[in-house]
Design an enzyme around this catalytic site. Structure first.
Site, PDB file in Angstrom:
ATOM      1  N   GLY A   1      25.967  23.188  61.362  1.00 40.98           N
ATOM      2  CA  GLY A   1      25.692  24.373  60.567  1.00 40.98           C
ATOM      3  C   GLY A   1      26.222  24.231  59.151  1.00 40.98           C
ATOM      4  O   GLY A   1      26.456  23.118  58.671  1.00 40.98           O
TER       5      GLY A   1
ATOM      6  N   GLU B   1      22.304  31.601  64.684  1.00 36.91           N
ATOM      7  CA  GLU B   1      23.610  31.085  65.101  1.00 36.91           C
ATOM      8  C   GLU B   1      24.054  31.780  66.374  1.00 36.91           C
ATOM      9  O   GLU B   1      24.227  32.990  66.394  1.00 36.91           O
ATOM     10  CB  GLU B   1      24.639  31.329  64.002  1.00 36.91           C
ATOM     11  CG  GLU B   1      24.229  30.721  62.672  1.00 36.91           C
ATOM     12  CD  GLU B   1      25.366  30.692  61.678  1.00 36.91           C
ATOM     13  OE1 GLU B   1      26.537  30.772  62.106  1.00 36.91           O
ATOM     14  OE2 GLU B   1      25.077  30.597  60.477  1.00 36.91           O
TER      15      GLU B   1
END
Ligand code: ADP
Ligand code: MG
Length: 170
Positions: free
Chosen positions: A15, A79
């Site tokens: 990420g 996420e």
């Protein structure tokens, strides 16, 4: 949102490195192809649902769908925080999720403490909502046990028991 429940799966990638893990709340990011397939009516915000890594057990999860600063906020990111303590990271593995319900819109916080408190309250809400029988049965959906789950076949196909299509809106 007519697209809920929404099933999808894909590889876990690195990420933006905003240190979620340091906050005790790691969030696994999906690769772009999964994000690009999101139906238009799935707005940004915090969702709850079920998730499984590879062929592992199905756990409760919370997911943030938001604007990704890496792409100057022109692209969404998804996420997932799986509500389970894993022994190891699972970058490169296939994450399967079903988005079951919506908790709240995205917002910014004045302090890290306020952010962490909000995430913890999202986690508590997810845990509670997912105990409802109609949500709990999605945990046992064939989607999580289908063979596609082990072979990283994309896109994911929901089980026939779930009339929802994962590609609606596209
Ligand atoms: P990144 O910026 O790369 O997403 P994070 O600090 O958010 O880094 O950590 C996310 C990674 O942590 C995931 O990709 C996964 O490999 C690992 N991880 C370990 N436990 C969990 C969990 N319970 N939920 C989500 N990710 C987890
Ligand atoms: Mg993350």
């Amino acid at each position: 949102m007519k697209s809920l429940p929404y099933f999808c799966r894909g590889e876990v990638v690195r990420g933006f490195g905003r240190g979620s893990k340091e906050l005790g709340i790691p969030t696994a990011n999906f690769r772009d192809s999964v994000v690009d397939n999101l139906p238009a009516d799935i707005s940004t915000g915090i969702y709850y649902g079920w998730a499984c890594v590879g062929n592992g057990d199905v756990y409760k999860m919370v997911m943030s769908i938001g604007w990704n600063p890496y792409y100057k906020n022109t692209k969404k990111s998804m996420e997932t925080h799986v509500i389970h303590k894993f022994k190891e990271d699972f970058y490169g593995e296939v994450l399967s999720v079903v988005l079951v319900g919506y908790i709240r819109p995205e917002r910014s916080f004045n302090s890290l403490e306020a952010l962490i408190a909000a995430i913890n309250s999202d986690i508590e809400e997810a845990k509670m909502k997912l105990e409802l029988p109609e949500h709990h049965k999605l945990k046992d959906d064939n989607f999580f046990t289908s063979t596609a789950n082990s072979s990283s076949v994309l896109p994911a196909t929901p089980s026939p028991s779930t009339s929802q299509t994962i590609m609606n809106g596209h």
